[in-house]
Design a protein around this motif. Structure first.
Motif, PDB file in Angstrom:
ATOM      1  N   THR A   1       0.839  -1.191   0.000  1.00 25.82           N
ATOM      2  CA  THR A   1       0.000   0.000   0.000  1.00 25.82           C
ATOM      3  C   THR A   1       0.877   1.245   0.000  1.00 25.82           C
ATOM      4  N   MET A   2       0.259   2.402  -0.256  1.00 18.11           N
ATOM      5  CA  MET A   2       1.013   3.638  -0.273  1.00 18.11           C
ATOM      6  C   MET A   2       1.620   3.959   1.096  1.00 18.11           C
ATOM      7  N   PRO A   3       0.858   3.794   2.211  1.00 13.27           N
ATOM      8  CA  PRO A   3       1.463   4.057   3.521  1.00 13.27           C
ATOM      9  C   PRO A   3       2.684   3.188   3.805  1.00 13.27           C
ATOM     10  N   THR A   4       2.652   1.930   3.365  1.00 16.23           N
ATOM     11  CA  THR A   4       3.801   1.052   3.549  1.00 16.23           C
ATOM     12  C   THR A   4       5.003   1.574   2.779  1.00 16.23           C
ATOM     13  N   ARG A   5       4.750   2.040   1.562  1.00 16.04           N
ATOM     14  CA  ARG A   5       5.837   2.602   0.761  1.00 16.04           C
ATOM     15  C   ARG A   5       6.412   3.839   1.440  1.00 16.04           C
ATOM     16  N   PHE A   6       5.539   4.691   2.001  1.00 18.92           N
ATOM     17  CA  PHE A   6       6.004   5.884   2.707  1.00 18.92           C
ATOM     18  C   PHE A   6       6.908   5.502   3.871  1.00 18.92           C
ATOM     19  N   LEU A   7       6.450   4.550   4.674  1.00 15.16           N
ATOM     20  CA  LEU A   7       7.200   4.173   5.866  1.00 15.16           C
ATOM     21  C   LEU A   7       8.539   3.546   5.498  1.00 15.16           C
ATOM     22  N   THR A   8       8.553   2.711   4.469  1.00 17.71           N
ATOM     23  CA  THR A   8       9.799   2.092   4.024  1.00 17.71           C
ATOM     24  C   THR A   8      10.800   3.153   3.581  1.00 17.71           C
ATOM     25  N   HIS A   9      10.315   4.154   2.834  1.00 18.84           N
ATOM     26  CA  HIS A   9      11.177   5.242   2.371  1.00 18.84           C
ATOM     27  C   HIS A   9      11.695   6.050   3.558  1.00 18.84           C
ATOM     28  N   TYR A  10      10.842   6.287   4.530  1.00 22.81           N
ATOM     29  CA  TYR A  10      11.209   7.036   5.747  1.00 22.81           C
ATOM     30  C   TYR A  10      12.307   6.311   6.520  1.00 22.81           C
ATOM     31  N   LEU A  11      12.135   5.015   6.727  1.00 23.85           N
ATOM     32  CA  LEU A  11      13.107   4.241   7.487  1.00 23.85           C
ATOM     33  C   LEU A  11      14.411   4.052   6.714  1.00 23.85           C
ATOM     34  N   GLY A  12      14.323   4.181   5.370  1.00 23.64           N
ATOM     35  CA  GLY A  12      15.535   4.076   4.562  1.00 23.64           C
ATOM     36  C   GLY A  12      16.521   5.184   4.829  1.00 23.64           C
ATOM     37  N   GLY A  13      16.031   6.332   5.319  1.00 29.03           N
ATOM     38  CA  GLY A  13      16.910   7.394   5.795  1.00 29.03           C
ATOM     39  C   GLY A  13      17.589   8.244   4.747  1.00 29.03           C
ATOM     40  N   THR A  14      17.140   8.210   3.494  1.00 34.10           N
ATOM     41  CA  THR A  14      17.793   9.035   2.478  1.00 34.10           C
ATOM     42  C   THR A  14      17.324  10.486   2.540  1.00 34.10           C
ATOM     43  N   GLY A  15      16.071  10.698   2.939  1.00 32.67           N
ATOM     44  CA  GLY A  15      15.516  12.051   2.949  1.00 32.67           C
ATOM     45  C   GLY A  15      15.183  12.572   1.570  1.00 32.67           C
ATOM     46  N   GLU A  16      15.368  11.741   0.545  1.00 33.26           N
ATOM     47  CA  GLU A  16      15.084  12.173  -0.833  1.00 33.26           C
ATOM     48  C   GLU A  16      13.576  12.243  -1.074  1.00 33.26           C
ATOM     49  N   ASP A  17      13.180  13.081  -2.031  1.00 35.97           N
ATOM     50  CA  ASP A  17      11.766  13.181  -2.399  1.00 35.97           C
ATOM     51  C   ASP A  17      11.251  11.828  -2.876  1.00 35.97           C
ATOM     52  N   LEU A  18      10.007  11.524  -2.549  1.00 36.52           N
ATOM     53  CA  LEU A  18       9.335  10.339  -3.072  1.00 36.52           C
ATOM     54  C   LEU A  18       8.331  10.803  -4.117  1.00 36.52           C
ATOM     55  N   ILE A  19       8.536  10.409  -5.358  1.00 37.30           N
ATOM     56  CA  ILE A  19       7.692  10.856  -6.466  1.00 37.30           C
ATOM     57  C   ILE A  19       6.617   9.808  -6.741  1.00 37.30           C
ATOM     58  N   LEU A  20       5.360  10.240  -6.717  1.00 34.09           N
ATOM     59  CA  LEU A  20       4.234   9.345  -6.965  1.00 34.09           C
ATOM     60  C   LEU A  20       3.780   9.459  -8.421  1.00 34.09           C
ATOM     61  N   SER A  21       3.443   8.331  -9.012  1.00 31.81           N
ATOM     62  CA  SER A  21       2.883   8.329 -10.360  1.00 31.81           C
ATOM     63  C   SER A  21       1.395   8.669 -10.294  1.00 31.81           C
ATOM     64  N   GLU A  22       0.800   8.954 -11.452  1.00 35.45           N
ATOM     65  CA  GLU A  22      -0.635   9.233 -11.491  1.00 35.45           C
ATOM     66  C   GLU A  22      -1.421   8.019 -11.006  1.00 35.45           C
ATOM     67  N   GLU A  23      -0.961   6.833 -11.358  1.00 37.01           N
ATOM     68  CA  GLU A  23      -1.653   5.621 -10.939  1.00 37.01           C
ATOM     69  C   GLU A  23      -1.618   5.463  -9.415  1.00 37.01           C
ATOM     70  N   GLN A  24      -0.496   5.786  -8.798  1.00 41.71           N
ATOM     71  CA  GLN A  24      -0.382   5.684  -7.348  1.00 41.71           C
ATOM     72  C   GLN A  24      -1.250   6.734  -6.655  1.00 41.71           C
ATOM     73  N   ILE A  25      -1.293   7.927  -7.193  1.00 43.51           N
ATOM     74  CA  ILE A  25      -2.126   8.983  -6.619  1.00 43.51           C
ATOM     75  C   ILE A  25      -3.595   8.576  -6.660  1.00 43.51           C
ATOM     76  N   ALA A  26      -3.981   7.884  -7.725  1.00 44.92           N
ATOM     77  CA  ALA A  26      -5.379   7.480  -7.896  1.00 44.92           C
ATOM     78  C   ALA A  26      -5.830   6.490  -6.834  1.00 44.92           C
ATOM     79  N   THR A  27      -4.898   5.834  -6.139  1.00 45.43           N
ATOM     80  CA  THR A  27      -5.289   4.872  -5.105  1.00 45.43           C
ATOM     81  C   THR A  27      -5.672   5.560  -3.797  1.00 45.43           C
ATOM     82  N   SER A  28      -5.413   6.850  -3.672  1.00 44.24           N
ATOM     83  CA  SER A  28      -5.686   7.571  -2.427  1.00 44.24           C
ATOM     84  C   SER A  28      -7.013   8.307  -2.498  1.00 44.24           C
ATOM     85  N   GLN A  29      -7.957   7.925  -1.652  1.00 46.89           N
ATOM     86  CA  GLN A  29      -9.243   8.623  -1.592  1.00 46.89           C
ATOM     87  C   GLN A  29      -9.051  10.079  -1.182  1.00 46.89           C
ATOM     88  N   THR A  30      -8.114  10.329  -0.283  1.00 43.06           N
ATOM     89  CA  THR A  30      -7.878  11.696   0.185  1.00 43.06           C
ATOM     90  C   THR A  30      -7.371  12.581  -0.941  1.00 43.06           C
TER      91      THR A  30
END
Length: 201
Positions: free
Chosen positions: A1-30
């Motif tokens: 899921t998107m939250p899992t991807r966020f958390l994995t990126h956060y724990l990875g510790g790079t601090g780099e931007d996470l770029i979402l595709s249009e398809e990934q954005i479409a999965t978020s009701q918010t």
């Protein structure tokens, strides 16, 4: 899921931007709800001449057009043309009519949603009919960090501070863009603009 991807990126510790595709954005009701709200604002700026109670010049520009004229809908004083609308939904306010968060995983992932919708539109008049066409560019810019924006984060704030200070995790920006076509046909009736349905002449 998107939250899992966020958390994995956060724990990875790079601090780099996470770029979402249009398809990934479409999965978020918010995200979808925020873009829908900005679409409404674009329509209101054109048809009603106001957005959330504030006057907007697009309607007057359209009703003042000469027959056969084509204009670009640019807000006066905006350097890059068109106009834009910001949607900033705080986590505390993400509720549906039942008082429930429709997208709790997203809320806990970013705390709030920040979307800017930039409209690049033109208007073409033919008799009393006006065709509005162009594109809407929805730009997402969320910060993945942990603060006291909602109850979950208030309870867990110290834990995430510890993770960042001693576990190597780093906050980062979540970014993405959705570009979609926009078109509507209107009939000029004095100072009013009325949407034309498919069955109208």
């Amino acid at each position: 899921t998107m939250p899992t991807r966020f958390l994995t990126h956060y724990l990875g510790g790079t601090g780099e931007d996470l770029i979402l595709s249009e398809e990934q954005i479409a999965t978020s009701q918010t995200y979808r709800d925020a873009m829908q709200e900005n679409r409404r604002r674009v329509s209101d700026s054109i048809i009603k001449g106001e957005v959330n109670g504030q006057q907007h010049e697009f309607k007057e520009m359209i009703t003042s057009m000469e027959d056969g004229e084509t204009i670009t809908l640019n807000k006066l004083g905006l350097d890059d043309g068109g106009d834009y609308w910001d949607r900033d939904i705080k986590a505390r306010n993400v509720k549906n009519i039942l008082g429930l968060d429709p997208d709790p995983e997203q809320t806990l992932s970013t705390g709030s949603v920040k979307i800017r919708t930039h409209a690049n539109l033109s208007a073409e008049r033919d008799g009393d009919l006006v065709t509005i066409s162009g594109e809407l560019r929805h730009t997402i810019n969320d910060r993945y960090d942990f603060n006291s924006e909602n109850l979950f984060e208030e309870e867990m704030f110290d834990v995430f501070v510890e993770v960042e200070e001693h576990g190597g995790a780093k906050s980062f920006d979540v970014k993405g863009e959705v570009v979609e076509p926009f078109s509507i046909q209107l009939r000029i009736d004095g100072d009013s603009l009325k949407p034309v349905s498919n069955g109208d002449d």
